[in-house]
Scaffold this motif. Structure first.
Motif, mmCIF file in Angstrom:
data_model
loop_
_atom_site.group_PDB
_atom_site.id
_atom_site.type_symbol
_atom_site.label_atom_id
_atom_site.label_comp_id
_atom_site.label_asym_id
_atom_site.label_seq_id
_atom_site.Cartn_x
_atom_site.Cartn_y
_atom_site.Cartn_z
ATOM 1 N N ARG A 167 1.038 -1.499 0.069
ATOM 2 C CA ARG A 167 -0.597 -0.131 -0.453
ATOM 3 C C ARG A 167 0.791 1.268 0.081
ATOM 4 O O ARG A 167 1.660 1.698 1.185
ATOM 5 C CB ARG A 167 -0.850 0.196 1.710
ATOM 6 C CG ARG A 167 -1.924 0.778 1.782
ATOM 7 C CD ARG A 167 -3.026 0.632 2.135
ATOM 8 N NE ARG A 167 -2.501 0.370 3.489
ATOM 9 C CZ ARG A 167 -3.076 0.146 4.784
ATOM 10 N NH1 ARG A 167 -4.407 -0.302 4.975
ATOM 11 N NH2 ARG A 167 -2.446 0.190 6.018
ATOM 12 N N GLY A 168 1.448 1.793 -1.275
ATOM 13 C CA GLY A 168 2.070 3.055 -1.093
ATOM 14 C C GLY A 168 3.576 2.473 -0.930
ATOM 15 O O GLY A 168 3.826 0.918 -1.664
ATOM 16 N N ASN A 202 -3.381 0.201 10.344
ATOM 17 C CA ASN A 202 -4.569 1.484 9.653
ATOM 18 C C ASN A 202 -3.696 2.376 10.045
ATOM 19 O O ASN A 202 -4.066 3.362 10.855
ATOM 20 C CB ASN A 202 -5.500 1.518 9.586
ATOM 21 C CG ASN A 202 -6.464 0.043 8.745
ATOM 22 O OD1 ASN A 202 -5.614 -0.090 7.531
ATOM 23 N ND2 ASN A 202 -7.574 -0.600 9.058
ATOM 24 N N GLU A 218 -0.155 7.507 7.080
ATOM 25 C CA GLU A 218 -0.522 7.975 6.395
ATOM 26 C C GLU A 218 -1.110 6.981 4.352
ATOM 27 O O GLU A 218 -1.857 7.898 4.180
ATOM 28 C CB GLU A 218 0.141 9.541 5.459
ATOM 29 C CG GLU A 218 0.904 8.805 4.992
ATOM 30 C CD GLU A 218 2.098 9.575 5.364
ATOM 31 O OE1 GLU A 218 3.062 10.455 4.068
ATOM 32 O OE2 GLU A 218 2.484 10.472 6.251
ATOM 33 N N ASN A 219 -0.792 6.081 4.703
ATOM 34 C CA ASN A 219 -1.169 6.072 3.324
ATOM 35 C C ASN A 219 -2.524 4.695 3.221
ATOM 36 O O ASN A 219 -2.559 3.932 2.076
ATOM 37 C CB ASN A 219 -0.155 4.576 2.765
ATOM 38 C CG ASN A 219 0.959 5.250 2.273
ATOM 39 O OD1 ASN A 219 1.158 6.404 2.309
ATOM 40 N ND2 ASN A 219 2.439 4.564 2.523
ATOM 41 N N LYS A 220 -3.373 5.278 4.385
ATOM 42 C CA LYS A 220 -4.933 4.162 4.518
ATOM 43 C C LYS A 220 -5.392 3.684 4.254
ATOM 44 O O LYS A 220 -5.787 2.482 4.226
ATOM 45 C CB LYS A 220 -4.564 3.840 6.117
ATOM 46 C CG LYS A 220 -5.729 5.685 6.535
ATOM 47 C CD LYS A 220 -5.703 5.513 7.815
ATOM 48 C CE LYS A 220 -6.113 6.975 8.566
ATOM 49 N NZ LYS A 220 -6.326 6.683 9.769
ATOM 50 N N TYR A 221 -5.431 4.793 3.363
ATOM 51 C CA TYR A 221 -6.625 5.072 1.778
ATOM 52 C C TYR A 221 -6.323 4.983 0.886
ATOM 53 O O TYR A 221 -6.859 4.262 -0.197
ATOM 54 C CB TYR A 221 -7.388 5.968 1.979
ATOM 55 C CG TYR A 221 -8.206 6.327 3.510
ATOM 56 C CD1 TYR A 221 -9.141 5.898 3.886
ATOM 57 C CD2 TYR A 221 -7.824 7.589 4.645
ATOM 58 C CE1 TYR A 221 -9.736 5.838 5.153
ATOM 59 C CE2 TYR A 221 -8.282 8.224 5.366
ATOM 60 C CZ TYR A 221 -8.621 7.147 6.048
ATOM 61 O OH TYR A 221 -9.523 6.591 7.517
ATOM 62 N N GLN A 222 -5.209 4.209 0.389
ATOM 63 C CA GLN A 222 -4.126 4.145 -1.229
ATOM 64 C C GLN A 222 -4.872 2.644 -1.303
ATOM 65 O O GLN A 222 -4.965 1.872 -0.933
ATOM 66 C CB GLN A 222 -3.127 4.264 -1.393
ATOM 67 C CG GLN A 222 -2.624 5.167 -0.910
ATOM 68 C CD GLN A 222 -0.987 5.105 -1.743
ATOM 69 O OE1 GLN A 222 -0.077 5.077 -0.114
ATOM 70 N NE2 GLN A 222 0.347 5.804 -2.815
ATOM 71 N N THR A 223 -4.662 2.907 -2.707
ATOM 72 C CA THR A 223 -5.072 1.227 -3.243
ATOM 73 C C THR A 223 -3.563 0.011 -2.937
ATOM 74 O O THR A 223 -2.981 0.731 -3.106
ATOM 75 C CB THR A 223 -4.923 1.590 -4.792
ATOM 76 O OG1 THR A 223 -6.096 2.346 -5.425
ATOM 77 C CG2 THR A 223 -5.173 0.093 -4.787
ATOM 78 N N ASP A 237 -1.589 -3.125 -3.855
ATOM 79 C CA ASP A 237 -1.666 -4.439 -4.563
ATOM 80 C C ASP A 237 -0.992 -5.598 -4.071
ATOM 81 O O ASP A 237 -0.110 -5.316 -3.405
ATOM 82 C CB ASP A 237 -0.276 -3.760 -5.347
ATOM 83 C CG ASP A 237 -0.847 -2.361 -6.601
ATOM 84 O OD1 ASP A 237 -1.841 -2.341 -6.999
ATOM 85 O OD2 ASP A 237 -0.255 -1.131 -6.733
ATOM 86 N N LYS A 278 -3.539 -6.000 -8.664
ATOM 87 C CA LYS A 278 -4.488 -5.031 -8.011
ATOM 88 C C LYS A 278 -5.647 -5.592 -7.178
ATOM 89 O O LYS A 278 -6.259 -6.529 -7.481
ATOM 90 C CB LYS A 278 -4.861 -3.748 -8.990
ATOM 91 C CG LYS A 278 -4.554 -2.940 -9.767
ATOM 92 C CD LYS A 278 -3.824 -1.950 -9.058
ATOM 93 C CE LYS A 278 -3.321 -0.967 -9.389
ATOM 94 N NZ LYS A 278 -2.274 0.227 -9.176
ATOM 95 N N TYR A 308 -9.033 -4.410 -5.002
ATOM 96 C CA TYR A 308 -9.992 -3.527 -4.752
ATOM 97 C C TYR A 308 -11.089 -3.929 -3.356
ATOM 98 O O TYR A 308 -11.736 -5.645 -3.616
ATOM 99 C CB TYR A 308 -11.136 -3.524 -6.343
ATOM 100 C CG TYR A 308 -9.875 -2.830 -7.012
ATOM 101 C CD1 TYR A 308 -9.871 -1.539 -7.169
ATOM 102 C CD2 TYR A 308 -9.582 -3.400 -8.444
ATOM 103 C CE1 TYR A 308 -8.725 -0.687 -8.376
ATOM 104 C CE2 TYR A 308 -8.347 -3.341 -9.344
ATOM 105 C CZ TYR A 308 -8.029 -1.699 -9.167
ATOM 106 O OH TYR A 308 -7.670 -1.343 -9.924
#
Length: 100
Positions: free
Chosen positions: A33-34, A71, A74-79, A81, A98, A100
């Motif tokens: 995630r990021g 969580n 700061e990346n907790k809302y990123q897509t 992979d 990816k 989702y």
């Protein structure tokens, strides 16, 4: 996402087509995630609910792969992979899926 932990459960079917026992290597699977990654991974047999670490010769496994993220970044809302590393003994391949 307000919880402190997000758990991803991905259904998976694995088949050992050899006469040898195959060890599952969690280090070849990363959820990213990021720039943040997780190494918390479990292969679970759907029939027994048990954690699996290897496949017996010719075994077919219908299971679930579970990845866990904290969580608190700061990346907790990123897509997210899924990175899978594979090797045939000569070269290394990297697959990115990816989620989702």
């Amino acid at each position: 996402m307000r919880n402190k932990v997000t758990e991803y459960r991905i259904p998976i079917e694995l088949k050992n087509t050899t006469k040898d026992k195959l060890t599952l290597h969690p280090e070849f699977y990363r959820m990213m995630r990021g720039e943040e990654e997780t190494e918390t991974i479990d292969f679970i047999d759907n029939k027994t609910g048990e954690k699996i670490s290897d496949l017996k010769p010719y075994q077919l496994l219908n299971g679930t792969v579970t990845f866990t993220f904290l969580n608190d970044s700061e990346n907790k809302y990123q897509t997210v992979d899924l990175h899978i590393i594979g090797s045939n003994g000569v070269s290394v391949q990297k697959f990115i899926v990816k989620v989702y």
